[in-house]
Design a protein around this motif. Structure first.
Motif: not given
Lengths: 82, 267
Positions: B65-66, B121-122, B124-125, B127, B129, B168, B170-171
């Motif tokens: 999922v994440r 927040a997250a 995530t992948t 950068i 990648q 990473r 992020l908001f």
């Protein structure tokens, strides 16, 4: 009744898309004139519901409770009756 | 409270790693440590037996999922009441790497108004990648709020390893600047990535070079780097090049030592 829902999750506009960008670069290297790639995640979920409306409601709940993160994800739900 | 009376629980599930290293870090500093599967804590109703909970690294539930999403919902569904009590009593909760992802997915970080129903927040992948595995420098930017770093001098630079694909931070794009301001105003930024000289750097595209944040109370702390992998000097990549070592330990120890001291002082 058994319903199948298709949940299509995509990145909200404005967020970086490193997976799409890396794939775009590679396809260009392979000589495809690719301009942009949006990477989506699709869940196809089958479950019992009393109506199409309830199936959609339950799918929406699944999205907010687990399948998506509202910070970065958009999603659409389509329902297929079986 | 004496350090030897402090009980630390390292919580695990399928796919967790670095639990043994984390337990060792606390153990060599004198605390009692136990590595417990989440189901064991549910069965024994024993979360409140501990003074510190740690969610360690890895890829819990296969990162499906994440990263951290399934473990976060498992915790909420199975241990929600005890987690709430633990947090309400301001007992410290640490999330390292996957643990940080779990805390974010649970809604505990940043958690401006307390735990949120949905993530704010997250992580995530990266950068660019890909999996990022390297030693990196971090600057302690916290002014004293965070219970895990409040004895480490502000602006001190630590050397720790990172190992992640989804680090990473992020908001929400619409609230990005306001969120950053709230983090600064509430002293919730703990570590930012930097070079050896303290200038900021960006190994994974994370917002504002943030490597770790805490909640408003300073009791919940999540970071992407792995302090448990930097306990002894011989774990540092350049240890053979140094002529002399002034201490047998490395920078990761400071964080574990800090939280044990914070609890010992408080109670």
């Amino acid at each position: 009744m058994k319903y199948t829902v298709k949940i299509d999750i995509s990145l909200k506009p404005g967020h970086n898309n490193p997976e799409g960008e890396a794939t775009t670069r590679m396809l260009k290297e392979l000589n495809y004139p690719v301009e942009q790639i949006a990477v989506h995640k699709i869940y196809v979920i089958t479950f019992q519901a009393s109506s199409q409306a309830e199936a959609k409601l339950k799918a929406d709940e699944m999205c907010t409770r687990l399948l998506t993160n509202p910070v970065r994800d958009n999603y659409t739900i389509s329902v297929v009756e079986q | 409270m004496k350090t030897q009376d402090i009980k630390v629980c390292i919580m695990r599930a399928g796919g967790t790693n670095c639990d043994f290293e984390t337990a060792r870090a606390f153990r060599i500093l004198g605390a009692q440590t136990e590595i417990k599967h989440v189901n064991e804590l549910v069965k024994n109703n024993s979360l409140m037996d501990y003074n510190i909970i740690v969610l360690s690294g890895g890829s819990s539930f296969g990162d499906y999922v994440r990263a951290g999403a399934i473990f976060a919902r498992t915790l909420n569904a199975k241990l929600g009441k005890q987690m709430k009590q633990f947090i309400d009593e301001n007992r410290p909760l640490l999330g390292i790497c996957n643990g940080f992802q779990i805390l974010v997915e649970y809604g505990l970080l940043p958690g401006f108004e307390g735990p949120s129903q949905q993530p704010e927040a997250a992580l995530t992948t990266n950068i660019p990648q890909g999996f990022k595995c390297q030693w990196i420098y971090l600057k302690n930017e916290n002014k004293g709020k965070c219970l895990f770093t409040n004895q480490i001098p502000q602006n001190k630079i630590l050397h720790l390893p990172i190992a992640h694909s989804e680090g990473r931070l992020l908001f929400s794009k619409e609230k990005e600047k306001q969120t950053l301001q709230k983090l600064i105003d509430n002293d919730m930024i703990v570590f930012r990535y930097c070079n050896e000289d303290g200038t900021t750097t960006d190994p994974n595209g994370t917002y504002h070079n943030i490597a770790g944040i805490c909640n408003k109370e300073g009791t919940i702390f999540g970071l992407m780097p792995h302090p448990e992998r930097a306990i002894y000097f011989w774990q540092e990549p350049t240890w053979t090049q140094k002529q002399q070592h002034t201490s047998p330990y490395s920078d990761g120890k400071l964080i574990f030592e800090n939280i044990l001291n914070s609890i010992a002082k408080k109670q």
